[in-house]
Design a protein around this motif. Structure first.
Motif, PDB file in Angstrom:
ATOM      1  N   ALA A 147       0.830  -1.211   0.000  1.00 36.16           N
ATOM      2  CA  ALA A 147       0.000   0.000   0.000  1.00 36.16           C
ATOM      3  C   ALA A 147       0.861   1.255   0.000  1.00 36.16           C
ATOM      4  N   PHE A 148       1.964   1.222   0.754  1.00 34.46           N
ATOM      5  CA  PHE A 148       2.878   2.366   0.794  1.00 34.46           C
ATOM      6  C   PHE A 148       3.430   2.676  -0.596  1.00 34.46           C
ATOM      7  N   VAL A 149       3.877   1.652  -1.303  1.00 34.88           N
ATOM      8  CA  VAL A 149       4.471   1.858  -2.631  1.00 34.88           C
ATOM      9  C   VAL A 149       3.421   2.389  -3.602  1.00 34.88           C
ATOM     10  N   LEU A 150       2.225   1.817  -3.555  1.00 35.63           N
ATOM     11  CA  LEU A 150       1.142   2.296  -4.423  1.00 35.63           C
ATOM     12  C   LEU A 150       0.796   3.753  -4.104  1.00 35.63           C
ATOM     13  N   GLY A 151       0.743   4.075  -2.812  1.00 32.45           N
ATOM     14  CA  GLY A 151       0.438   5.440  -2.399  1.00 32.45           C
ATOM     15  C   GLY A 151       1.547   6.408  -2.752  1.00 32.45           C
ATOM     16  N   PHE A 152       2.797   5.985  -2.575  1.00 32.34           N
ATOM     17  CA  PHE A 152       3.962   6.807  -2.923  1.00 32.34           C
ATOM     18  C   PHE A 152       3.885   7.213  -4.393  1.00 32.34           C
ATOM     19  N   SER A 153       3.612   6.235  -5.249  1.00 27.29           N
ATOM     20  CA  SER A 153       3.528   6.500  -6.691  1.00 27.29           C
ATOM     21  C   SER A 153       2.366   7.431  -7.032  1.00 27.29           C
ATOM     22  N   GLU A 154       1.219   7.226  -6.373  1.00 26.41           N
ATOM     23  CA  GLU A 154       0.036   8.030  -6.705  1.00 26.41           C
ATOM     24  C   GLU A 154       0.147   9.459  -6.193  1.00 26.41           C
ATOM     25  N   ILE A 193      -3.412  -1.195   6.326  1.00 28.03           N
ATOM     26  CA  ILE A 193      -3.191  -1.158   4.873  1.00 28.03           C
ATOM     27  C   ILE A 193      -3.539   0.227   4.340  1.00 28.03           C
ATOM     28  N   PHE A 194      -4.667   0.767   4.778  1.00 30.72           N
ATOM     29  CA  PHE A 194      -4.995   2.147   4.411  1.00 30.72           C
ATOM     30  C   PHE A 194      -3.919   3.101   4.926  1.00 30.72           C
ATOM     31  N   SER A 195      -3.376   2.794   6.112  1.00 25.99           N
ATOM     32  CA  SER A 195      -2.338   3.651   6.674  1.00 25.99           C
ATOM     33  C   SER A 195      -1.066   3.618   5.846  1.00 25.99           C
ATOM     34  N   GLY A 196      -0.879   2.536   5.076  1.00 27.50           N
ATOM     35  CA  GLY A 196       0.260   2.491   4.167  1.00 27.50           C
ATOM     36  C   GLY A 196       0.247   3.676   3.226  1.00 27.50           C
ATOM     37  N   PHE A 197      -0.957   4.096   2.805  1.00 28.61           N
ATOM     38  CA  PHE A 197      -1.084   5.276   1.951  1.00 28.61           C
ATOM     39  C   PHE A 197      -0.724   6.546   2.735  1.00 28.61           C
ATOM     40  N   SER A 198      -1.127   6.577   4.002  1.00 26.13           N
ATOM     41  CA  SER A 198      -0.784   7.739   4.825  1.00 26.13           C
ATOM     42  C   SER A 198       0.712   7.798   5.106  1.00 26.13           C
ATOM     43  N   ILE A 199       1.325   6.621   5.320  1.00 26.23           N
ATOM     44  CA  ILE A 199       2.771   6.581   5.520  1.00 26.23           C
ATOM     45  C   ILE A 199       3.477   7.100   4.267  1.00 26.23           C
ATOM     46  N   ALA A 200       2.874   6.819   3.113  1.00 23.45           N
ATOM     47  CA  ALA A 200       3.408   7.376   1.871  1.00 23.45           C
ATOM     48  C   ALA A 200       3.348   8.900   1.896  1.00 23.45           C
ATOM     49  N   SER A 201       2.292   9.439   2.521  1.00 27.93           N
ATOM     50  CA  SER A 201       2.188  10.896   2.655  1.00 27.93           C
ATOM     51  C   SER A 201       3.192  11.429   3.671  1.00 27.93           C
ATOM     52  N   VAL A 202       3.357  10.683   4.786  1.00 21.65           N
ATOM     53  CA  VAL A 202       4.244  11.138   5.860  1.00 21.65           C
ATOM     54  C   VAL A 202       5.705  11.092   5.430  1.00 21.65           C
ATOM     55  N   TYR A 204       1.439  17.241   7.565  1.00 25.66           N
ATOM     56  CA  TYR A 204       0.137  16.888   6.982  1.00 25.66           C
ATOM     57  C   TYR A 204       0.020  15.373   6.836  1.00 25.66           C
ATOM     58  N   GLY A 205       1.111  14.731   6.425  1.00 26.90           N
ATOM     59  CA  GLY A 205       1.108  13.280   6.314  1.00 26.90           C
ATOM     60  C   GLY A 205       0.866  12.600   7.650  1.00 26.90           C
ATOM     61  N   ILE A 206       1.441  13.153   8.722  1.00 24.75           N
ATOM     62  CA  ILE A 206       1.217  12.598  10.059  1.00 24.75           C
ATOM     63  C   ILE A 206      -0.267  12.710  10.435  1.00 24.75           C
ATOM     64  N   MET A 207      -0.878  13.836  10.087  1.00 24.22           N
ATOM     65  CA  MET A 207      -2.306  14.014  10.345  1.00 24.22           C
ATOM     66  C   MET A 207      -3.135  12.965   9.586  1.00 24.22           C
ATOM     67  N   SER A 208      -2.762  12.706   8.336  1.00 20.54           N
ATOM     68  CA  SER A 208      -3.512  11.718   7.562  1.00 20.54           C
ATOM     69  C   SER A 208      -3.251  10.302   8.067  1.00 20.54           C
ATOM     70  N   LEU A 209      -2.044  10.053   8.587  1.00 17.02           N
ATOM     71  CA  LEU A 209      -1.761   8.754   9.202  1.00 17.02           C
ATOM     72  C   LEU A 209      -2.629   8.548  10.436  1.00 17.02           C
ATOM     73  N   PHE A 210      -2.715   9.596  11.266  1.00 17.95           N
ATOM     74  CA  PHE A 210      -3.632   9.542  12.409  1.00 17.95           C
ATOM     75  C   PHE A 210      -5.054   9.254  11.932  1.00 17.95           C
ATOM     76  N   SER A 211      -5.440   9.895  10.837  1.00 20.30           N
ATOM     77  CA  SER A 211      -6.788   9.725  10.300  1.00 20.30           C
ATOM     78  C   SER A 211      -7.068   8.266   9.967  1.00 20.30           C
ATOM     79  N   ASN A 212      -6.128   7.604   9.290  1.00 18.75           N
ATOM     80  CA  ASN A 212      -6.314   6.199   8.949  1.00 18.75           C
ATOM     81  C   ASN A 212      -6.286   5.302  10.175  1.00 18.75           C
ATOM     82  N   GLN A 213      -5.401   5.597  11.120  1.00 13.38           N
ATOM     83  CA  GLN A 213      -5.336   4.774  12.321  1.00 13.38           C
ATOM     84  C   GLN A 213      -6.598   4.913  13.172  1.00 13.38           C
ATOM     85  N   TYR A 214      -7.058   6.140  13.331  1.00 11.01           N
ATOM     86  CA  TYR A 214      -8.275   6.343  14.121  1.00 11.01           C
ATOM     87  C   TYR A 214      -9.491   5.797  13.390  1.00 11.01           C
TER      88      TYR A 214
END
Length: 389
Positions: free
Chosen positions: A15-22, A134-143, A247-257
């Motif tokens: 998910a991180f790699v897919l999110g990183f690319s997107e 898995i959704f957080s993988g996208f947020s980790i890509a943001s972070v 901002y990425g940390i905020m979105s990571l929190f969003s996915n975790q919560y």
């Protein structure tokens, strides 16, 4: 348990790699625009094109996956890797667009298979945890991914950013081969139409409306996050990477919560979330006049943007598991399909707003879609109540 943790890591890395690319285009808009001498709003449409292709191709590809999911995932990841390599070597803007289309075609189906693997390998009590991660993988890509890619782009050039993504893709490909089960099969349907019967269910229809317009509302604003930080809020180039990380940390929190919400009130908690988001977007033109208050508003939206992910994903999967088992891979993809329709719609509207009304007004454009989401999630909760009687 050790095997489950390793498999979970592989799915999160995928998910991180897919999110990183997107997502990386958001961080390197300026650099690509400068390289190819095109307007920044035109480069912004790369986000729109990627999301639209992603959304259209994903249901087609997932419906064509008939049996072994492991081999299907390897094929998709191979194409994904080549697509990012083509981006890195693109000699002109047209080839760059084509490479992004190739990458987008397989990205949605790949994350859909990741969700299907998660459903298969996770014990019931750990399912919400794994899906939220898995959704957080996208947020980790943001972070980490977007700031890292932005730094690489500004320091060495944007092409090196995509060489980095390609390297991560190869590593992920090898880990999939080593650790994911090779014998996972989908229950065979009598035909493609048998999979799409899931769309006759109002619980599914309302769920995808929520997924779509939720991200449409955010992406009117998020597509232009870097220019908002630099031009409107006045952050220096040296601070942009830090602000993107925050901002990425905020979105990571969003996915975790989001996972915690799914384990508790689920979709019933979401109307309150969208009321807060609506206010944050409507008031954005006023709040951006203050650097501090504007920054708080931007980060608040980051904390809210993914709260819907786990509740709506688990809801769709539970409906499919109970009533449409032949559609599990397609069901796993619905959230990401319609979220990307929303990204495409939101980024396109964002471009229109920026071109005609100024970048400070993107929040008002996003608020319109958030209002639609609020209405849809209220209707979904009422529909679920009827089915559960």
């Amino acid at each position: 348990m050790k095997k489950f943790r390793i498999q979970s890591f592989v799915l999160i890395l995928l998910a991180f790699v897919l999110g990183f690319s997107e997502f990386i285009i958001v961080g390197i808009l300026d650099d690509i625009a400068s390289q190819f001498s095109v307007n920044i709003a035109v480069v912004g449409y790369l986000v729109t094109i990627f999301a639209l292709v992603y959304a259209v191709s994903t249901p087609i590809i997932t419906s064509l996956i008939k049996s072994n999911l492991y081999r299907s995932l390897l094929l998709l990841m191979g194409i994904f890797t080549l697509g990012n390599l083509l981006t890195a070597v693109a000699p002109n803007y047209s080839v760059l667009v084509i490479s992004r289309v190739v990458t987008a075609i397989v990205s949605g189906a790949a994350i859909s298979l990741a969700m299907t693997f998660a459903t298969a390998i996770a014990p019931l009590e750990r399912r919400a945890w794994l899906i939220s991660w898995i959704f957080s993988g996208f947020s980790i890509a943001s972070v980490f991914g977007v700031p890292l890619g932005t730094w690489i782009s500004t320091t060495f050039g944007w092409r090196d950013t995509f060489y980095t993504i390609t390297t991560f893709s190869v590593i992920t490909f090898l880990l999939v081969i080593k650790y994911l089960p090779h014998d996972l099969e989908q229950q065979k349907a009598s035909g493609i139409g048998a999979q799409f019967v899931i769309f006759k269910d109002p619980r599914i229809l309302l769920s995808v409306v929520v997924a779509m317009f939720s991200l449409a509302g955010v992406y009117v604003f998020y597509t232009y996050l870097r220019p908002i930080l630099s031009q409107t809020l006045g952050y220096s180039p040296s601070m942009i990477t830090l602000m993107l990380t925050l901002y990425g940390i905020m979105s990571l929190f969003s996915n975790q919560y989001s996972g915690k919400i799914a384990d508790n009130r689920g979709l019933k908690a979401m109307p309150t979330v969208y009321v807060v988001e609506l206010l944050a977007l409507v008031l954005m033109p006023l709040l951006l006049k203050s650097k501090f208050i504007g920054t708080v508003d931007v980060m608040l939206i980051g904390a809210l943007m993914y709260l819907i992910n786990s509740p709506v994903q688990l809801h769709i999967l539970s409906v499919a598991e109970q009533d449409y088992p032949q559609s599990m891979v397609l069901a796993s993809s619905l959230n990401s399909i319609f979220a990307n329709f929303g990204i495409s719609l939101g980024s396109a509207i964002g471009g229109i707003v920026v071109s005609n009304f100024g970048i400070q007004n993107v929040g008002v454009g996003g608020a319109f879609f958030t209002m639609i989401t609020l209405i849809a999630v209220i209707m979904l909760n009422r529909t679920n109540k009827k089915y559960n009687k």
